[in-house]
Design a protein around this motif. Structure first.
Motif, PDB file in Angstrom:
ATOM      1  N   LEU A  26      73.871  61.431  81.611  1.00 48.24           N
ATOM      2  CA  LEU A  26      74.281  62.160  82.816  1.00 48.24           C
ATOM      3  C   LEU A  26      73.831  61.418  84.069  1.00 48.24           C
ATOM      4  CD1 LEU A  26      73.637  65.880  81.894  1.00 48.24           C
ATOM      5  CD2 LEU A  26      75.826  64.851  82.500  1.00 48.24           C
ATOM      6  N   ASP A  27      72.608  60.904  84.036  1.00 47.90           N
ATOM      7  CA  ASP A  27      72.091  60.160  85.177  1.00 47.90           C
ATOM      8  C   ASP A  27      72.933  58.914  85.436  1.00 47.90           C
ATOM      9  OD1 ASP A  27      70.327  59.877  87.286  1.00 47.90           O
ATOM     10  OD2 ASP A  27      68.874  58.745  86.109  1.00 47.90           O
ATOM     11  N   ALA A  28      73.281  58.197  84.377  1.00 48.52           N
ATOM     12  CA  ALA A  28      74.120  57.002  84.512  1.00 48.52           C
ATOM     13  C   ALA A  28      75.502  57.372  85.046  1.00 48.52           C
ATOM     14  CB  ALA A  28      74.238  56.293  83.163  1.00 48.52           C
ATOM     15  N   LEU A  29      76.065  58.432  84.541  1.00 50.46           N
ATOM     16  CA  LEU A  29      77.377  58.878  84.995  1.00 50.46           C
ATOM     17  C   LEU A  29      77.342  59.254  86.475  1.00 50.46           C
ATOM     18  CD1 LEU A  29      80.302  59.648  84.281  1.00 50.46           C
ATOM     19  CD2 LEU A  29      79.459  61.914  83.690  1.00 50.46           C
ATOM     20  N   LEU A  30      76.323  59.998  86.866  1.00 51.73           N
ATOM     21  CA  LEU A  30      76.192  60.421  88.254  1.00 51.73           C
ATOM     22  C   LEU A  30      76.052  59.216  89.185  1.00 51.73           C
ATOM     23  CD1 LEU A  30      76.034  62.957  90.020  1.00 51.73           C
ATOM     24  CD2 LEU A  30      73.564  62.905  89.730  1.00 51.73           C
ATOM     25  N   SER A  31      75.337  58.200  88.748  1.00 50.20           N
ATOM     26  CA  SER A  31      75.148  57.028  89.600  1.00 50.20           C
ATOM     27  C   SER A  31      76.434  56.218  89.756  1.00 50.20           C
ATOM     28  CB  SER A  31      74.015  56.152  89.069  1.00 50.20           C
ATOM     29  OG  SER A  31      74.380  55.582  87.840  1.00 50.20           O
ATOM     30  N   CYS A  32      77.392  56.412  88.871  1.00 50.96           N
ATOM     31  CA  CYS A  32      78.668  55.682  88.951  1.00 50.96           C
ATOM     32  C   CYS A  32      79.693  56.377  89.848  1.00 50.96           C
ATOM     33  CB  CYS A  32      79.263  55.523  87.553  1.00 50.96           C
ATOM     34  SG  CYS A  32      78.305  54.431  86.503  1.00 50.96           S
ATOM     35  N   ILE A  33      79.469  57.626  90.166  1.00 50.19           N
ATOM     36  CA  ILE A  33      80.429  58.374  90.990  1.00 50.19           C
ATOM     37  C   ILE A  33      80.400  57.805  92.408  1.00 50.19           C
ATOM     38  CG2 ILE A  33      80.998  60.620  91.977  1.00 50.19           C
ATOM     39  CD1 ILE A  33      79.845  61.903  89.449  1.00 50.19           C
ATOM     40  N   ARG A  34      81.574  57.490  92.922  1.00 45.66           N
ATOM     41  CA  ARG A  34      81.660  56.856  94.236  1.00 45.66           C
ATOM     42  C   ARG A  34      82.197  57.770  95.330  1.00 45.66           C
ATOM     43  NH1 ARG A  34      84.001  50.920  92.708  1.00 45.66           N
ATOM     44  NH2 ARG A  34      82.178  50.274  91.536  1.00 45.66           N
ATOM     45  N   LEU A  46      81.476  63.870  93.653  1.00 49.92           N
ATOM     46  CA  LEU A  46      80.095  64.346  93.689  1.00 49.92           C
ATOM     47  C   LEU A  46      80.058  65.862  93.864  1.00 49.92           C
ATOM     48  CD1 LEU A  46      78.462  61.541  95.852  1.00 49.92           C
ATOM     49  CD2 LEU A  46      77.881  62.100  93.483  1.00 49.92           C
ATOM     50  N   LYS A  47      80.945  66.375  94.719  1.00 53.39           N
ATOM     51  CA  LYS A  47      81.014  67.823  94.918  1.00 53.39           C
ATOM     52  C   LYS A  47      81.402  68.527  93.623  1.00 53.39           C
ATOM     53  CE  LYS A  47      82.085  67.718  99.845  1.00 53.39           C
ATOM     54  NZ  LYS A  47      83.105  67.957 100.861  1.00 53.39           N
ATOM     55  N   GLN A  48      82.336  67.946  92.888  1.00 53.62           N
ATOM     56  CA  GLN A  48      82.724  68.533  91.609  1.00 53.62           C
ATOM     57  C   GLN A  48      81.559  68.517  90.620  1.00 53.62           C
ATOM     58  OE1 GLN A  48      86.223  66.341  90.445  1.00 53.62           O
ATOM     59  NE2 GLN A  48      87.595  67.788  91.466  1.00 53.62           N
ATOM     60  N   VAL A 104      79.736  71.694  88.798  1.00 58.72           N
ATOM     61  CA  VAL A 104      79.509  71.787  87.357  1.00 58.72           C
ATOM     62  C   VAL A 104      78.052  72.181  87.090  1.00 58.72           C
ATOM     63  CG1 VAL A 104      79.341  70.474  85.204  1.00 58.72           C
ATOM     64  CG2 VAL A 104      81.360  70.239  86.663  1.00 58.72           C
ATOM     65  N   PHE A 105      77.115  71.522  87.783  1.00 60.57           N
ATOM     66  CA  PHE A 105      75.702  71.827  87.570  1.00 60.57           C
ATOM     67  C   PHE A 105      75.367  73.247  88.039  1.00 60.57           C
ATOM     68  CE2 PHE A 105      75.358  67.089  87.701  1.00 60.57           C
ATOM     69  CZ  PHE A 105      75.058  66.947  86.359  1.00 60.57           C
ATOM     70  N   ALA A 131      72.799  64.210  93.471  1.00 59.67           N
ATOM     71  CA  ALA A 131      74.161  64.185  94.014  1.00 59.67           C
ATOM     72  C   ALA A 131      74.150  64.454  95.518  1.00 59.67           C
ATOM     73  CB  ALA A 131      75.035  65.207  93.287  1.00 59.67           C
ATOM     74  N   TYR A 132      73.378  65.444  95.944  1.00 57.33           N
ATOM     75  CA  TYR A 132      73.274  65.725  97.381  1.00 57.33           C
ATOM     76  C   TYR A 132      72.679  64.535  98.128  1.00 57.33           C
ATOM     77  CZ  TYR A 132      74.544  70.678  97.076  1.00 57.33           C
ATOM     78  OH  TYR A 132      75.220  71.857  96.904  1.00 57.33           O
ATOM     79  N   LEU A 133      71.712  63.879  97.518  1.00 57.07           N
ATOM     80  CA  LEU A 133      71.117  62.705  98.140  1.00 57.07           C
ATOM     81  C   LEU A 133      72.165  61.608  98.325  1.00 57.07           C
ATOM     82  CD1 LEU A 133      68.247  61.882  99.072  1.00 57.07           C
ATOM     83  CD2 LEU A 133      67.973  60.760  96.876  1.00 57.07           C
ATOM     84  N   ARG A 134      72.983  61.406  97.314  1.00 56.92           N
ATOM     85  CA  ARG A 134      74.063  60.402  97.403  1.00 56.92           C
ATOM     86  C   ARG A 134      75.069  60.763  98.489  1.00 56.92           C
ATOM     87  NH1 ARG A 134      76.309  58.222  92.658  1.00 56.92           N
ATOM     88  NH2 ARG A 134      77.537  57.043  94.142  1.00 56.92           N
ATOM     89  N   MET A 135      75.270  62.070  98.706  1.00 56.92           N
ATOM     90  CA  MET A 135      76.205  62.524  99.739  1.00 56.92           C
ATOM     91  C   MET A 135      75.548  62.536 101.126  1.00 56.92           C
ATOM     92  SD  MET A 135      78.026  65.670  97.678  1.00 56.92           S
ATOM     93  CE  MET A 135      78.506  66.457  99.183  1.00 56.92           C
ATOM     94  N   GLN A 136      74.273  62.206 101.162  1.00 50.09           N
ATOM     95  CA  GLN A 136      73.471  62.215 102.387  1.00 50.09           C
ATOM     96  C   GLN A 136      73.292  63.613 102.953  1.00 50.09           C
ATOM     97  OE1 GLN A 136      74.844  59.183 105.091  1.00 50.09           O
ATOM     98  NE2 GLN A 136      74.460  57.563 103.617  1.00 50.09           N
ATOM     99  N   ASP A 137      73.318  64.610 102.074  1.00 49.12           N
ATOM    100  CA  ASP A 137      72.994  65.980 102.462  1.00 49.12           C
ATOM    101  C   ASP A 137      71.532  66.192 102.073  1.00 49.12           C
ATOM    102  OD1 ASP A 137      72.684  68.700 102.863  1.00 49.12           O
ATOM    103  OD2 ASP A 137      74.640  69.220 102.010  1.00 49.12           O
TER     104      ASP A 137
END
Length: 121
Positions: free
Chosen positions: A7-15, A20-22, A26-27, A50-56
């Motif tokens: 899951l961590d690897a998958l999340l890091s691949c989302i661009r 990311l919102k989806q 899900v979570f 995911a929020y960190l990646r979105m800069q929220d």
């Protein structure tokens, strides 16, 4: 665990932000069906990332805080919370500097206009 790593690897691949919102949705949905504290903590963890990646950063910090309620000494929760807090503070300083610069620019234009008007008279 292997599932957590995947899951961590998958999340890091989302661009893309929508993806990311989806993932966050899900979570969120998973959390409402879980009673196991470890799994709930993992959902909060992935939401925080995911929020960190979105800069929220505010939401990321909130999720990290929820993780800490479930596992007060969890190193990833502590690390994510600190990182989100640092980014929040950094954004606050950047915003304050930007607002200060804008106010200074407006003041300079106003003073320049007053001086130009005074020279014409």
């Amino acid at each position: 665990s292997d599932a957590q790593f995947q899951l961590d690897a998958l999340l890091s691949c989302i661009r893309y932000t929508n993806d990311l919102k989806q993932a966050i949705d899900v979570f969120k949905g998973l959390k409402s069906t879980l009673s196991d504290a470890r799994l709930l903590r993992d959902c909060w963890f992935f939401q925080a990332k995911a929020y960190l990646r979105m800069q929220d950063f505010a939401q990321s910090k909130f999720c990290a805080e929820q993780m800490l309620k479930l596992s007060p000494s969890h190193p990833q929760a502590i690390s994510l919370g600190k990182l989100a807090e640092e980014r929040l503070q950094s954004d606050g300083v950047t915003a304050a500097v930007g607002i200060g610069a804008a106010i200074a620019a407006v003041a300079a234009v106003a003073i320049g206009g007053i001086l130009m008007g005074a020279r014409k008279h």
